[in-house]
Each structure stands twice: as structure tokens, then as C-alpha cells.
Design an enzyme around this catalytic site. Structure first.
Site, short mmCIF file in Angstrom:
data_model
loop_
_atom_site.label_atom_id
_atom_site.label_comp_id
_atom_site.label_asym_id
_atom_site.label_seq_id
_atom_site.Cartn_x
_atom_site.Cartn_y
_atom_site.Cartn_z
N ASP A 15 -34.74 32.98 -3.95
CA ASP A 15 -35.05 33.41 -2.59
C ASP A 15 -33.82 33.99 -1.89
O ASP A 15 -32.69 33.61 -2.17
CB ASP A 15 -35.59 32.21 -1.80
N HIS A 32 -33.59 43.19 -3.84
CA HIS A 32 -34.34 42.85 -5.06
C HIS A 32 -33.63 43.39 -6.30
O HIS A 32 -33.55 42.71 -7.32
CB HIS A 32 -35.77 43.39 -4.98
N LEU A 126 -34.37 29.90 -26.08
CA LEU A 126 -34.74 29.67 -24.67
C LEU A 126 -36.12 30.24 -24.42
O LEU A 126 -36.43 31.33 -24.92
CB LEU A 126 -33.72 30.37 -23.74
C1 IPE Z 1 -40.97 32.15 -2.65
O1 IPE Z 1 -40.22 32.85 -1.74
C2 IPE Z 1 -41.57 33.09 -3.67
C3 IPE Z 1 -40.66 33.67 -4.64
C4 IPE Z 1 -39.39 33.42 -4.73
C5 IPE Z 1 -41.27 34.59 -5.57
P1 IPE Z 1 -40.86 33.42 -0.39
O2 IPE Z 1 -39.79 34.13 0.31
O3 IPE Z 1 -42.08 34.19 -0.70
O4 IPE Z 1 -41.30 32.09 0.36
P2 IPE Z 1 -41.33 31.78 1.93
O5 IPE Z 1 -42.14 32.87 2.57
O6 IPE Z 1 -39.92 31.78 2.41
O7 IPE Z 1 -41.94 30.43 2.02
C1 IPE Z 2 -37.08 36.55 -2.94
O1 IPE Z 2 -36.41 37.13 -1.88
C2 IPE Z 2 -37.83 37.54 -3.78
C3 IPE Z 2 -39.30 37.44 -3.68
C4 IPE Z 2 -39.96 36.60 -2.94
C5 IPE Z 2 -40.07 38.35 -4.50
P1 IPE Z 2 -37.16 37.48 -0.52
O2 IPE Z 2 -37.74 38.85 -0.65
O3 IPE Z 2 -38.12 36.42 -0.18
O4 IPE Z 2 -35.95 37.51 0.50
P2 IPE Z 2 -35.91 36.85 1.94
O5 IPE Z 2 -36.34 35.43 1.77
O6 IPE Z 2 -36.82 37.63 2.80
O7 IPE Z 2 -34.49 36.95 2.35
MG MG Z 3 -38.00 34.69 0.90
#
Ligand code: IPE
Ligand code: IPE
Ligand code: MG
Length: 234
Positions: A15, A32, A126
């Protein structure tokens, strides 16, 4: 004998890509892309440390709520990842698998996924398990549907289904539960990830955004795991 101090199965909620990008005045997509580099590093670190299964939360069932251009970019990145890494995975004896509602992914992604899964089938150092279009609640609902069908067909007895049987209906049916869960970006929530399987996992939260989470950070999480005392309620 396996080293009990090294987790067999590590699950990661990757995240913070978007925030990493915003902090640099970059578009979220740039976060990303940068995050993909962390994926490569963490896979390498996991393999070298003796971790056997690495489950990465890459796209949740809720992530469809994001703008279409971001969703498209995430799947494009996944396709590029598969194209560029397939040979490397084979060379490193890594098997790729996926959990989630795979049938709900774009066709091209499904085709590429199937191809890399076939090509890496014999990988044994792995297991890289990607959670794609994954949601723990839909996983449990899918399992309940399958159990119900088996009961109706007389293949399962509703009065006898136990926890072990039920686990066998989840996407993770062939996998042990994660020993360690890592979440980056400092958020302290599960976000619909492996709700059943994480019941007794150790949780490690890193304040770093995912693109900043590198090999040393992964090793630090493993080191902290070593000092945890798992009691399972006993
Ligand atoms: C969780 O992160 C999903 C992934 C890492 C794929 P999100 O960014 O979607 O979750 P929330 O919205 O912070 O709960
Ligand atoms: C995690 O990073 C990647 C996915 C959920 C696909 P985010 O896109 O959720 O990044 P933040 O949490 O908005 O910073
Ligand atoms: Mg996120």
C-alpha cells in the site's frame, strides 16, 4: 527441517503507491510503476531468506471503484510485469500462481496469467502468489456456494463440515496460512485481505510507502518475526 524462525508464508498488502507519487508531485500511476520495482526486490529477498510462499495483494475487488484510467494502468503494469519477468521467474525456479476471481479479470490478463502459470509450473524455490481481483468476503461467499452445491449433491454432509474442510473450499486450499502479514504505508487495517487465513498471523506494519519498501525492509520484518511469540490461544 524447516527453520521455524523463518516464516513459511508471508503475505503483503502493498500500500501507498499513490501517496508516494503525490508526495513527489507525480501522477498516481508513477507510484504504481515504482512499486513494481519493490515487488522484484521483495521476491528476491523472500527467496534468499528461505520464505516458501509470498502472497502479494495486487488488486482488490474494491479497487474497481478507482478511475478507469488507473485500473487500466494497473492491469497494463501487470501485463508488462508478466512479459518481462517470465524468463526470470523460470530461471530462478519460482512458480507463479494467483488467487481471486480470476474470471473477472480482463481477457488479455487472464491469458498472460495462464501462460506464465503454465511455464513456471515446476518452480520449487518460491511460490509467488498474486491476489488479483481478490476480496476475502467474495472468497468466503464463493466457498459457501461450493460447499452448498456439494451438500445438495450429497458429496458433503452439512453436519460434519469442519474448519479444515471449509479451508479446502477457499482459493488458498493448497496453502498453509500466512505466518506473517506485512502492510506498508502505516495503515492498520486488513482491507478485505485473507480474513479467514490471517486469524493467527503475526502482523508487521511499515510506515514506508510501498515504492520505498526494499530488501532491507523485508529483512527487518523477518527479523522482527523471529522475536514474536506465537501462542495460538494456548
Ligand atoms: C489494499 O489497499 C489493496 C491492495 C493493496 C491491492 P487499498 O489502498 O485498496 O486499501 P484501503 O482503501 O486503504 O483500505
Ligand atoms: C497500493 O497503493 C496499490 C493498489 C491498491 C493497487 P495505492 O494505490 O492504494 O496507494 P495509496 O494508498 O492511495 O497511497
Ligand atoms: Mg491504498
Amino acid at each position: 527441517m524447516a527453520d521455524k524462525l523463518v516464516p513459511v508464508h508471508v503475505a503483503v498488502i502493498m500500500d501507498g503507491n499513490g501517496r508516494w507519487a503525490s508526495q513527489r508531485n507525480l501522477p498516481r500511476i508513477a507510484g504504481h510503476s515504482a512499486g513494481a520495482k519493490s515487488v522484484e526486490e521483495v521476491i528476491k529477498a523472500a527467496k534468499e531468506s528461505g520464505v516458501k510462499i509470498l502472497t502479494l495483494y495486487a488488486f482488490s475487488t474494491e479497487n474497481w471503484k478507482r478511475p478507469k484510467y488507473e485500473v487500466d494502468a494497473l492491469f497494463k503494469l501487470l501485463e508488462n510485469y508478466i512479459d518481462s519477468q517470465t524468463e526470470i521467474l523460470i530461471k530462478n525456479d519460482i512458480r507463479l500462481s494467483a488467487i481471486g476471481r480470476i474470471e473477472g479479470l480482463p481477457d488479455t490478463v487472464q491469458r498472460k496469467l495462464k501462460s506464465v502459470m503454465d511455464k513456471t509450473m515446476s518452480g520449487s524455490s518460491l511460490l509467488l502468489n498474486l491476489a488479483l481481483n481478490y476480496g476475502a468476503r467474495s472468497e468466503i461467499v464463493d466457498a459457501v456456494r461450493a460447499v452448498s452445491k456439494d451438500c445438495v449433491a450429497g458429496k458433503a454432509d452439512p453436519d460434519r463440515i469442519d474448519e479444515k474442510d471449509f479451508s479446502g473450499y477457499l482459493y488458498t486450499k493448497n496453502l498453509p496460512d500466512p505466518d506473517l502479514l506485512i502492510r506498508t504505508s502505516g495503515e492498520m487495517r486488513l482491507s478485505n485481505f485473507l480474513l479467514w487465513q490471517l486469524s493467527y498471523s503475526e502482523i508487521y506494519i511499515s510506515k514506508k510507502m510501498w515504492p520505498d519498501f526494499k530488501k532491507d525492509d523485508f529483512i527487518e520484518a523477518l527479523n522482527e518475526y523471529r522475536n514474536r511469540q506465537r501462542r495460538y490461544g494456548g
